[in-house]
Write a protein that holds these residues in place. Structure first.
Motif, PDB file in Angstrom:
ATOM      1  N   ALA A 335      -0.917  -7.685  -5.415  1.00  0.00           N
ATOM      2  CA  ALA A 335      -0.300  -6.595  -4.668  1.00  0.00           C
ATOM      3  C   ALA A 335      -0.434  -5.288  -5.436  1.00  0.00           C
ATOM      4  O   ALA A 335      -0.598  -4.216  -4.849  1.00  0.00           O
ATOM      5  N   TYR A 336      -0.335  -5.376  -6.742  1.00  0.00           N
ATOM      6  CA  TYR A 336      -0.510  -4.219  -7.613  1.00  0.00           C
ATOM      7  C   TYR A 336       0.439  -3.077  -7.267  1.00  0.00           C
ATOM      8  O   TYR A 336       0.052  -1.910  -7.190  1.00  0.00           O
ATOM      9  N   THR A 337       1.676  -3.442  -6.979  1.00  0.00           N
ATOM     10  CA  THR A 337       2.713  -2.430  -6.819  1.00  0.00           C
ATOM     11  C   THR A 337       3.750  -2.709  -7.894  1.00  0.00           C
ATOM     12  O   THR A 337       3.689  -3.740  -8.572  1.00  0.00           O
ATOM     13  N   GLU A 338       4.692  -1.792  -8.014  1.00  0.00           N
ATOM     14  CA  GLU A 338       5.664  -1.954  -9.083  1.00  0.00           C
ATOM     15  C   GLU A 338       6.439  -3.260  -8.930  1.00  0.00           C
ATOM     16  O   GLU A 338       6.613  -4.014  -9.884  1.00  0.00           O
ATOM     17  N   PHE A 339       6.857  -3.529  -7.694  1.00  0.00           N
ATOM     18  CA  PHE A 339       7.606  -4.764  -7.485  1.00  0.00           C
ATOM     19  C   PHE A 339       6.688  -5.976  -7.548  1.00  0.00           C
ATOM     20  O   PHE A 339       7.105  -7.045  -7.971  1.00  0.00           O
ATOM     21  N   GLY A 340       5.448  -5.799  -7.136  1.00  0.00           N
ATOM     22  CA  GLY A 340       4.511  -6.927  -7.163  1.00  0.00           C
ATOM     23  C   GLY A 340       4.263  -7.403  -8.576  1.00  0.00           C
ATOM     24  O   GLY A 340       4.465  -8.568  -8.913  1.00  0.00           O
ATOM     25  N   LEU A 341       3.854  -6.488  -9.447  1.00  0.00           N
ATOM     26  CA  LEU A 341       3.554  -6.866 -10.831  1.00  0.00           C
ATOM     27  C   LEU A 341       4.817  -7.289 -11.558  1.00  0.00           C
ATOM     28  O   LEU A 341       4.834  -8.288 -12.288  1.00  0.00           O
ATOM     29  N   PHE A 418       4.536  -6.888   0.410  1.00  0.00           N
ATOM     30  CA  PHE A 418       4.557  -6.225   1.719  1.00  0.00           C
ATOM     31  C   PHE A 418       4.073  -4.782   1.609  1.00  0.00           C
ATOM     32  O   PHE A 418       3.428  -4.255   2.512  1.00  0.00           O
ATOM     33  N   ALA A 419       4.393  -4.168   0.486  1.00  0.00           N
ATOM     34  CA  ALA A 419       4.049  -2.763   0.316  1.00  0.00           C
ATOM     35  C   ALA A 419       2.633  -2.562  -0.201  1.00  0.00           C
ATOM     36  O   ALA A 419       2.202  -1.425  -0.377  1.00  0.00           O
ATOM     37  N   ALA A 420       1.926  -3.659  -0.478  1.00  0.00           N
ATOM     38  CA  ALA A 420       0.583  -3.522  -1.041  1.00  0.00           C
ATOM     39  C   ALA A 420      -0.331  -2.840  -0.028  1.00  0.00           C
ATOM     40  O   ALA A 420      -0.098  -2.912   1.179  1.00  0.00           O
ATOM     41  N   ASP A 421      -1.377  -2.179  -0.541  1.00  0.00           N
ATOM     42  CA  ASP A 421      -2.183  -1.405   0.394  1.00  0.00           C
ATOM     43  C   ASP A 421      -3.566  -1.996   0.639  1.00  0.00           C
ATOM     44  O   ASP A 421      -4.467  -1.291   1.045  1.00  0.00           O
ATOM     45  N   PHE A 422      -3.733  -3.287   0.384  1.00  0.00           N
ATOM     46  CA  PHE A 422      -5.027  -3.861   0.780  1.00  0.00           C
ATOM     47  C   PHE A 422      -4.902  -4.433   2.190  1.00  0.00           C
ATOM     48  O   PHE A 422      -3.801  -4.705   2.670  1.00  0.00           O
ATOM     49  N   ALA A 423      -6.060  -4.610   2.827  1.00  0.00           N
ATOM     50  CA  ALA A 423      -6.054  -4.999   4.236  1.00  0.00           C
ATOM     51  C   ALA A 423      -5.378  -6.346   4.423  1.00  0.00           C
ATOM     52  O   ALA A 423      -5.661  -7.305   3.704  1.00  0.00           O
ATOM     53  N   GLY A 424      -4.471  -6.411   5.363  1.00  0.00           N
ATOM     54  CA  GLY A 424      -3.866  -7.680   5.716  1.00  0.00           C
ATOM     55  C   GLY A 424      -2.807  -8.171   4.762  1.00  0.00           C
ATOM     56  O   GLY A 424      -2.457  -9.350   4.778  1.00  0.00           O
TER      57      GLY A 424
END
Lengths: 507, 490
Positions: A335-341, A418-424
């Motif tokens: 996801a590579y977002t703050e919450f993801g990592l 959910f907030a990640a910006d890759f497709a799907g």
């Protein structure tokens, strides 16, 4: 200096315990493991690190950098330090080692001093992986971990221990080679931009876009090749479907304490390395490949859970469930977002504690009933109320009940994903979340069949209550799990500080 | 004439040999093994300390100390290798204390070991082809006798005979090669050969000479195609002698090869006599053949013998990767690998000696089953040797091997490194068989090991300790090695 003391205490403890007479080995090992435990707590309380030290703007705690080997164009240094990502893992490792030693008191009855010596040696390697910042030192620790684990499974394991030990060794060693080739390609591709095998230096050079071409292969292709090679190498360790097949074998054959460490810490090496290498050094390639990695993660979650659902052996159920839990970690990373990592790192911790707890519970059940087959037993709750309570607590934590560590980890991951910006990304997250339902399904099903109902046991053993020293590790783990679930910020704050710079933000 | 102190290690070894002669003539056929083993150990330890002191005080720098108009050169490389030889010799003499219990010709044995070690240090200092030849013979002749030392054992005598016949043949080839080089260049001194070789018109004669000299070294280092003697000799010889041969004697072959091919022949003549190509072929064939043969053995000693051929192949990379830049680094890493190999391989053979000493245990992998329960400390040391030889970081072998491959890639010979890596992976299979037998397998019969031989135990544990400590202390080895290698190219 504290890090060197930590490693030295582990190693010294291992040597001392190895030569102790067998009768003194269990207590000796417990005492020996307390020294690194206390040291790691000292490190934690005095911890002051903000920012991922791999990148500019980050700082490290307890950093040491000394010249080690100077040869050719690449200096090899002794470079260790901890940041907000490795600090919690270090604490988790020392805690789990001490508890694993306690869980060994009942089942391990031969060659004890060798057993405990190897456990402490394993701890040295594991801690080294989390603190080393120079690739060479890191690789030394990474490889050293294999040897005691190979021995622990191969000597003290179940009936098919040799097969499982060799499979484990071959899989993970070949994986290391593949990873090594990928990393070497990056280092050679960087050419004169780096003068050492320092992981932070390499990460910064790569992020600054200094990668040149190597042997006619352009930088972009080189990045892709290196990413895939490193990912493939680390994926075996995690493990991600389809390179997961060594895990159930290793787990089922391993003795309880080895299972605790294998699930609790060893698997984290894979995700930790993915975070440090793939996602820190090559974020562009990671986002380029994100949908594909997410597919692998989701497949791991669902497929691992389905496999767990189909198992009859309690230990296999827990082993396969690790595959789906680690799938969540991968989902958080990609996801590579703050919450993801941050959630991925938090989930490494919570999975370490929860799977450690479940394996320890299965170990206690096996010690008393001499069976792990779900069909052999029923109604254990009557005879083993404390163990049952702990097991239920562990299962609830695994299912993600609020106020337990598992819930927080999964919550962070899903929020980040959910907030990640890759497709799907939303679709993947939704499917992965469905995995929780299956997890709850197989755990409730397993509990219902083994713990509850009319008491019945298809073996000749009478069962009594578990010994005090068997229950202590379970209780400590449950307390840790609830503690981490109610107050995630004891670690989540420092994790977030470390994750910030990775995403481009300041510390 | 430079001060003789620079030759102290060589002189100490030679004097120890003489002292043993004297003791033997006063008390012939004495079985006082403490005296003999002690004398030899003290002698080789003194030589080790002397070599270390000379190296630390910088005797080897600035071209080193020359004797007899450059016939003998004491420089960084010769001191570096003297440390290897004397370390191995010390381990072997300590271990032989138990192995030779009951033998009547103890003094002869230790004298021969000391003389061979003297020859090795001379070989490392050789400044001309004549000295190289004479000291090569000084290494070879005692070792022929040592291999056949167990006179009542047919295997030992047969091994000695095979070793001697092939050794004599390769000596002849070597000598003939030297004569051809002399014919083409008119000199035996390395520096003069180098000058004349660049200008000679007789490139054909020189080429054949160089190849024959190379053959002589291939024999000493047990490289393909002159490796046939090695498994036989290592298997038949007393195990400490196998350790001595496969570690020290092999290193001696390499040190003189390093010097001859970099100083005397040099990279300048490779346009007419492409010896680098010959080494490339030799390296690839040696490591592949050695490793494949080792993987098919059932006898641990033979496995170690073939694996030591494979290890020679890795070291050959140092010469095979010359000419691509980074020359001193690659050669230096070869030397470092020999250094680490000196400890881990000696240790492995001494462990075999330990097992043979227990007698009840044979030589196949099955006979090692369950040893880990009976002798945990020695088995830990053996585990260190095996994993270190295979390139897993339990010992310095991991670092030396990977740095060697790294440097080979850095010099532009990635394919040599690739062959090496593939071979390393293969070698893990047979090295881990020993570990598996010791720790994972149950003993096939009741093991009762009896006494714990103190000398063998000390030697095995010491070798294991050094192998492990070489990981943190690796920088101490690499720096002098690279300096020494760089001096060859200056």
């Amino acid at each position: 200096m504290l890090i060197e003391i930590l490693l030295a205490l582990c190693l010294l403890g291992a040597l001392v315990v190895f030569v102790l007479p067998d009768d003194y080995a269990p207590v000796g090992a417990l005492v020996a493991s307390l020294f690194p435990l206390v040291t790691s707590f000292l490190m934690w309380f005095g911890f002051d690190g903000s920012g991922n030290a791999f990148l500019e703007g980050g700082t490290l705690a307890y950093e040491t950098m000394a010249q080690w080997i100077s040869v050719g164009p690449y200096a090899i240094n002794w470079h260790v330090g901890v940041d907000g990502i490795s600090m919690p893992l270090v604490v988790m490792t020392t805690v789990l080692t001490t508890l694993a030693i306690l869980t060994a008191w009942t089942p391990i009855d031969e060659r004890r001093s060798q057993f405990y010596g190897l456990v402490l040696f394993l701890e040295t390697g594991l801690l080294g992986v989390f603190v080393a910042l120079d690739f060479f030192a890191w690789l030394v620790f990474w490889e050293i971990v294999l040897i005691p684990m190979y021995m622990l499974i191969g000597v003290w394991g179940g009936p098919r221990r040799k097969y499982a030990a060799i499979k484990f060794f071959v899989y993970t060693n070949v994986a290391t080679l593949v990873m090594f080739l990928g990393f070497a390609a990056l280092v050679f591709g960087l050419g004169d931009a780096v003068t050492s095998l320092d992981m932070p230096a390499i990460a910064q050079a790569l992020r600054a876009g200094e990668l040149g071409s190597l042997g006619g292969v352009g930088p972009d292709t080189l990045k892709l090749i290196a990413f895939v090679a490193m990912f493939a190498g680390f994926a075996v360790k995690v493990p991600i479907v389809p390179v997961h097949t060594w895990l159930p074998d290793a787990h089922v054959e391993a003795p309880t304490p080895a299972s605790v460490l294998l699930a609790g810490v060893l698997l984290k090496m894979g995700t930790y390395a993915l975070l440090r290498f793939n996602f820190t050094m090559l974020p562009d390639t990671a986002s380029q490949l994100a949908p594909y990695i997410a597919i692998l993660a989701v497949v791991s979650v669902i497929y691992g859970a389905m496999l767990a659902l189909a198992q009859q052996d309690l230990k296999r159920i827990v082993a396969y469930s690790s595959i789906s839990s680690m799938g969540f970690v991968i989902l958080g990373l990609v996801a590579y977002t703050e919450f993801g990592l941050g959630g991925a790192t938090f989930q490494m911790l919570s999975h370490g504690l929860i799977s450690g707890l479940l394996f320890a519970c299965v170990g206690v059940i096996y010690n008393t009933t001499h069976s792990r087959m779900v069909g052999d037993m029923a109604g254990l709750a009557d005879r083993m109320p404390v163990t049952t309570a702990m097991f239920v607590a562990g299962c609830f934590a695994y299912m993600g009940l609020p106020f337990m560590a598992g819930f927080m980890g999964e919550y962070f991951i899903f929020q980040g994903s959910f907030a990640a910006d890759f497709a799907g990304s939303m679709v993947f997250t939704a499917i992965a979340m469905f995995g929780i339902v299956i997890v709850a399904g197989y755990l409730l099903y397993a509990m219902q069949r083994t713990l509850f109902g009319e008491f019945r046991l298809d073996t000749d053993y009478t069962i009594g209550r578990a010994a005090f020293h068997d229950v202590v590790p379970l209780a400590v783990l449950v307390i840790c799990i609830i503690g981490l679930g109610t107050a995630p910020d004891v670690f989540f704050g420092m994790i977030q500080d470390a994750v910030g710079p990775l995403l481009g933000g300041g510390a | 004439m430079a001060p003789l102190t620079a030759l102290a290690p060589t002189l100490l070894l030679a004097l120890t040999a003489l002292a043993l002669f004297v003791i033997d003539s006063i008390a012939p056929h004495s079985k006082n093994r403490t005296l003999f083993s002690g004398t030899a150990t003290v002698g080789s330890l003194a030589a080790l300390v002397a070599a270390g002191a000379l190296l630390v005080t910088g005797t080897g720098t600035n071209g080193g100390v020359q004797f007899y108009g450059g016939q003998l050169v004491v420089d960084g490389m010769s001191l570096f290798f003297t440390i290897i030889f004397t370390s191995v010799a010390t381990l072997v003499t300590v271990a032989s204390y138990d192995y030779l219990a009951g033998e009547t010709e103890q003094a002869d044995y230790y004298t021969l070991v000391m003389l061979a070690a003297t020859g090795m240090t001379l070989l490392a200092s050789a400044g001309s082809l004549a000295v190289a030849f004479v000291s090569l013979e000084l290494v070879s002749l005692p070792t022929y006798a040592l291999v056949a030392f167990l006179k009542d054992n047919r295997g030992s005598v047969e091994a000695g005979l095979k070793y001697f016949l092939i050794g004599a043949l390769s000596s002849a080839i070597f000598a003939y090669g030297i004569s051809l080089v002399y014919a083409a260049t008119g000199s035996l001194l390395f520096s003069d050969v180098a000058e004349a070789a660049a200008e000679t018109d007789l490139t054909g004669v020189l080429g054949i000479g160089v190849l024959m000299v190379l053959g002589g070294f291939a024999f000493k280092t047990a490289s393909v195609p002159f490796h046939f003697w090695a498994p036989e000799a290592y298997e038949g010889a007393p195990a400490p002698v196998s350790a001595f041969l496969s570690s020290a004697s092999k290193a001696a072959g390499f040190v003189v090869a390093f010097r001859v091919f970099t100083v005397a022949f040099g990279l300048d003549i490779t346009s007419s006599v492409d010896w680098v190509l010959a080494f490339q072929i030799l390296a690839v064939v040696t490591m592949t053949l050695g490793n494949f043969a080792a993987a098919t053995q059932d006898n641990v000693k033979r496995m170690l013998a073939y694996s030591s051929i494979g290890q020679a192949g890795y070291v050959l990379i140092g010469l095979a990767a010359l000419g691509g830049g980074n020359n001193p680094s690659v050669l230096g890493m070869s030397m470092v690998h020999l250094f680490v190999y000196g400890f881990m391989n000696t240790g492995a053979f001494l462990f075999v000696a330990l097992v043979e000493h227990w007698g009840s245990v044979g030589r196949t992998f099955e006979d090692y089953n369950g040893l880990g329960r009976e002798a945990p400390i020695a088995c830990v040391a053996m585990t260190v040797f095996m994993f270190s030889l295979a390139g897993i970081p339990l010992g310095g072998g991991f670092l030396s091997k990977y740095l060697l491959f790294y440097e080979a890639v850095g010099a532009g010979f990635w394919w040599l490194a690739a062959v090496g890596v593939v071979n390393s992976v293969l070698s893990l299979y047979y090295y881990s068989r020993v570990v598996k037998a010791m720790w994972l397998n149950d003993p096939s019969s009741d093991l009762s090991l009896g006494s714990y031989p103190i000398g063998l135990y000390t030697a095995v544990v010491a070798a294991g300790l050094v192998t492990v400590l070489l990981i943190p202390a690796f920088g101490l080895v690499t720096d002098p090695a690279i300096d020494a290698a760089a001096a060859l190219f200056s």
